[in-house]
Design a protein around this motif. Sequence first.
Motif, PDB file in Angstrom:
ATOM      1  N   ASP A 125       0.852  -1.184   0.000  1.00  0.00           N
ATOM      2  CA  ASP A 125       0.000   0.000   0.000  1.00  0.00           C
ATOM      3  C   ASP A 125       0.884   1.228   0.000  1.00  0.00           C
ATOM      4  N   MET A 126       0.285   2.384  -0.291  1.00  0.00           N
ATOM      5  CA  MET A 126       1.026   3.649  -0.303  1.00  0.00           C
ATOM      6  C   MET A 126       0.476   4.606   0.755  1.00  0.00           C
ATOM      7  N   GLN A 127      -0.119   4.068   1.771  1.00  0.00           N
ATOM      8  CA  GLN A 127      -0.719   4.909   2.808  1.00  0.00           C
ATOM      9  C   GLN A 127       0.061   4.863   4.117  1.00  0.00           C
ATOM     10  N   GLY A 128       1.305   4.437   4.031  1.00  0.00           N
ATOM     11  CA  GLY A 128       2.155   4.435   5.220  1.00  0.00           C
ATOM     12  C   GLY A 128       2.115   3.159   6.013  1.00  0.00           C
ATOM     13  N   GLY A 129       1.334   2.192   5.565  1.00  0.00           N
ATOM     14  CA  GLY A 129       1.240   0.935   6.305  1.00  0.00           C
ATOM     15  C   GLY A 129       2.426   0.035   6.094  1.00  0.00           C
ATOM     16  N   SER A 130       2.885  -0.068   4.835  1.00  0.00           N
ATOM     17  CA  SER A 130       3.996  -0.970   4.533  1.00  0.00           C
ATOM     18  C   SER A 130       5.205  -0.240   3.950  1.00  0.00           C
ATOM     19  N   LEU A 131       5.055   1.039   3.640  1.00  0.00           N
ATOM     20  CA  LEU A 131       6.185   1.860   3.216  1.00  0.00           C
ATOM     21  C   LEU A 131       5.988   3.259   3.769  1.00  0.00           C
TER      22      LEU A 131
ATOM     23  N   LYS B 238      12.615  19.303  11.237  1.00  0.00           N
ATOM     24  CA  LYS B 238      13.363  20.522  11.551  1.00  0.00           C
ATOM     25  C   LYS B 238      13.913  21.167  10.287  1.00  0.00           C
ATOM     26  N   LYS B 239      14.154  20.358   9.273  1.00  0.00           N
ATOM     27  CA  LYS B 239      14.708  20.874   8.028  1.00  0.00           C
ATOM     28  C   LYS B 239      13.617  21.213   7.010  1.00  0.00           C
ATOM     29  N   ILE B 240      12.602  20.363   6.941  1.00  0.00           N
ATOM     30  CA  ILE B 240      11.494  20.599   6.010  1.00  0.00           C
ATOM     31  C   ILE B 240      10.194  20.441   6.792  1.00  0.00           C
ATOM     32  N   PRO B 241       9.686  21.508   7.375  1.00  0.00           N
ATOM     33  CA  PRO B 241       8.516  21.394   8.250  1.00  0.00           C
ATOM     34  C   PRO B 241       7.193  21.118   7.540  1.00  0.00           C
ATOM     35  N   ASN B 242       7.098  21.468   6.269  1.00  0.00           N
ATOM     36  CA  ASN B 242       5.818  21.343   5.557  1.00  0.00           C
ATOM     37  C   ASN B 242       5.827  20.097   4.679  1.00  0.00           C
ATOM     38  N   VAL B 243       5.029  19.108   5.034  1.00  0.00           N
ATOM     39  CA  VAL B 243       5.010  17.849   4.289  1.00  0.00           C
ATOM     40  C   VAL B 243       4.520  18.055   2.857  1.00  0.00           C
ATOM     41  N   ASN B 244       3.681  19.056   2.628  1.00  0.00           N
ATOM     42  CA  ASN B 244       3.166  19.286   1.275  1.00  0.00           C
ATOM     43  C   ASN B 244       4.260  19.738   0.311  1.00  0.00           C
ATOM     44  N   ASP B 245       5.322  20.359   0.842  1.00  0.00           N
ATOM     45  CA  ASP B 245       6.447  20.728  -0.012  1.00  0.00           C
ATOM     46  C   ASP B 245       7.110  19.473  -0.587  1.00  0.00           C
ATOM     47  N   ILE B 246       7.168  18.425   0.216  1.00  0.00           N
ATOM     48  CA  ILE B 246       7.780  17.170  -0.229  1.00  0.00           C
ATOM     49  C   ILE B 246       6.864  16.466  -1.228  1.00  0.00           C
TER      50      ILE B 246
ATOM     51  N   PHE C 239       7.538  15.196  -5.210  1.00  0.00           N
ATOM     52  CA  PHE C 239       7.270  13.867  -5.760  1.00  0.00           C
ATOM     53  C   PHE C 239       6.341  13.974  -6.969  1.00  0.00           C
ATOM     54  N   ARG C 240       5.364  14.853  -6.874  1.00  0.00           N
ATOM     55  CA  ARG C 240       4.463  15.069  -8.011  1.00  0.00           C
ATOM     56  C   ARG C 240       5.245  15.604  -9.203  1.00  0.00           C
ATOM     57  N   THR C 241       6.119  16.587  -8.970  1.00  0.00           N
ATOM     58  CA  THR C 241       6.943  17.156 -10.039  1.00  0.00           C
ATOM     59  C   THR C 241       7.812  16.089 -10.686  1.00  0.00           C
TER      60      THR C 241
ATOM     61  N   ILE D 279      -4.308  10.161  -9.983  1.00  0.00           N
ATOM     62  CA  ILE D 279      -3.945   9.953  -8.574  1.00  0.00           C
ATOM     63  C   ILE D 279      -2.736  10.792  -8.190  1.00  0.00           C
ATOM     64  N   VAL D 280      -1.648  10.681  -8.958  1.00  0.00           N
ATOM     65  CA  VAL D 280      -0.399  11.343  -8.561  1.00  0.00           C
ATOM     66  C   VAL D 280      -0.411  12.837  -8.875  1.00  0.00           C
ATOM     67  N   SER D 281      -1.407  13.281  -9.645  1.00  0.00           N
ATOM     68  CA  SER D 281      -1.520  14.717  -9.915  1.00  0.00           C
ATOM     69  C   SER D 281      -2.084  15.477  -8.724  1.00  0.00           C
ATOM     70  N   ASP D 282      -2.685  14.755  -7.802  1.00  0.00           N
ATOM     71  CA  ASP D 282      -3.328  15.374  -6.635  1.00  0.00           C
ATOM     72  C   ASP D 282      -2.501  15.067  -5.376  1.00  0.00           C
ATOM     73  N   VAL D 283      -1.819  16.078  -4.848  1.00  0.00           N
ATOM     74  CA  VAL D 283      -0.958  15.837  -3.677  1.00  0.00           C
ATOM     75  C   VAL D 283      -1.762  15.490  -2.431  1.00  0.00           C
ATOM     76  N   ASN D 284      -3.059  15.689  -2.471  1.00  0.00           N
ATOM     77  CA  ASN D 284      -3.910  15.328  -1.335  1.00  0.00           C
ATOM     78  C   ASN D 284      -4.438  13.908  -1.436  1.00  0.00           C
ATOM     79  N   ASN D 285      -4.095  13.212  -2.511  1.00  0.00           N
ATOM     80  CA  ASN D 285      -4.532  11.833  -2.673  1.00  0.00           C
ATOM     81  C   ASN D 285      -3.855  10.935  -1.650  1.00  0.00           C
ATOM     82  N   ASN D 286      -4.548   9.862  -1.258  1.00  0.00           N
ATOM     83  CA  ASN D 286      -4.001   8.927  -0.272  1.00  0.00           C
ATOM     84  C   ASN D 286      -2.691   8.291  -0.714  1.00  0.00           C
ATOM     85  N   PHE D 287      -2.408   8.343  -2.005  1.00  0.00           N
ATOM     86  CA  PHE D 287      -1.154   7.790  -2.516  1.00  0.00           C
ATOM     87  C   PHE D 287       0.045   8.402  -1.790  1.00  0.00           C
ATOM     88  N   TYR D 288      -0.055   9.670  -1.451  1.00  0.00           N
ATOM     89  CA  TYR D 288       1.077  10.388  -0.857  1.00  0.00           C
ATOM     90  C   TYR D 288       1.153  10.271   0.661  1.00  0.00           C
TER      91      TYR D 288
END
Length: 449
Positions: free
Chosen positions: A347-353, A360-368, A372-374, A434-443
């Motif tokens: 899965d890509m929802q944090g369960g198995s990866l 402290k270095k990158i506080p905003n997860v959406n920047d990351i 990945f989308r780019t 799916i990968v075009s939307d950073v709010n998708n569960n994939f990320y």
Amino acid sequence: MDAQVKPKQTPKTDPDKDPGQHPIPVPFPLPTDEPTKEKQDKCQVCTNRKVPLSEATCKQLQTLLTKTQHRAGVEKLCQKIEDDTMLQLVAQKLNEYPAEVATIFLTDITPVACGGKNYLCENVDLLNANLVQAWKAEYDALKPAGEKPRNDFETLQVILKMQTTEQTQVEHLFEIVNASGTGETITGTPQEKLQVFLKRYSIADCQTCGNGATYGIPTLAIVWLNAQYMIGLYDAGLTDAYNLLSTNTFLHPSTGNWGFVAKSGVNHMISDIRTRSLTLADIEHLDQGLSGSTKRYDLKRQGNKGYIEYKSYTENYGLNDLTGIGSGSWKDFDQFIAYLSQPEVVDMQGGSLEYVFDKKKIPNVNDIKSQFRTMMVDDSNPNNLQLKPQGVTVFNTIWGNNGLRASLFPRTDYDPNYSEIQYKDAALLDFIEIVSDVNNNFYKFINVK
């Protein structure tokens, strides 16, 4: 005849009846080293001290003053350390050091302006001989460059424990490092090994160091907690814990860029493991090779439950930084593909990866997530989004992993009459969406901690 003159008789006295008569002189009081006002008056230091000095303490302080000519420092010791014995031991310890070193200590406790409760100068009342020795250990390790850490009271308290109650763990740390067979072998006395540790963490953060919020290496207190946690895992049977304690990682010899990157990254990883309270029951291996790849993983969970990968990226360090992910030449792209091909990743929802970046270095997860989308999406034509070559590779890798494909593209969600080619083509269109939307569960596999 002349009259006989009788000798004059001395009247008899009874001491019990005449208290003014003492046939045996009363002895003077025996000498004592207890503090008295008379002895304090004879002492040339601490003349305004509220609690009188003993003769022995006075001698130690006078010796220290003669040696250093630092009256302000000696007087501060006198005024702040009320217990006479404690004061004597502190002065005695300082008198064991060369005049230059003792003078620097006295200068440290008497700055023009003390910065606050985190500084040594604000905690002189808590000094004892062992804390002075901790200061000396930091001084010996770093010399002039260590002015900030040696004046950090929390740092000194950590060193105090490492020198006393936790010295056996310091020894054990180096036993593990040397037994690993990786990197260099470190020998010497316990004090010499502590010196190595302190030198290699001269770039650690501290309460008084003034390092920025994005500084990569935590305080010595956290660093030592991390070491102790890994030692515990090693002793419990996780032998490859030494990979995280070696001179290639935790005890990297360089205090320059590569050493900074290595120690920053490994402490980020261990801190998260420790915070999660992961044990031998949770961790199968650390820092081993991924199946079918030359790339390595950071942590493999027990029971085929997947992986945790730790990233300690910054925003300005070449291809090791955040923007490197979306640059088309991400240095860890092959590792990402290797993860996606592992049968444990379902899965890509944090369960198995799970990818854990340093908050402290990158506080905003959406920047990351955006990077990945780019990396995957070509949106040069917003009306017709396509995949970049890296995005195609990601999709094909997922498609080749039966468990992950079934999770993202369940066969039952598609027309049962589709051929395998039609099924894959339809899934590809869905993947682009799916990968075009950073709010998708994939990320959701991306996290910051």
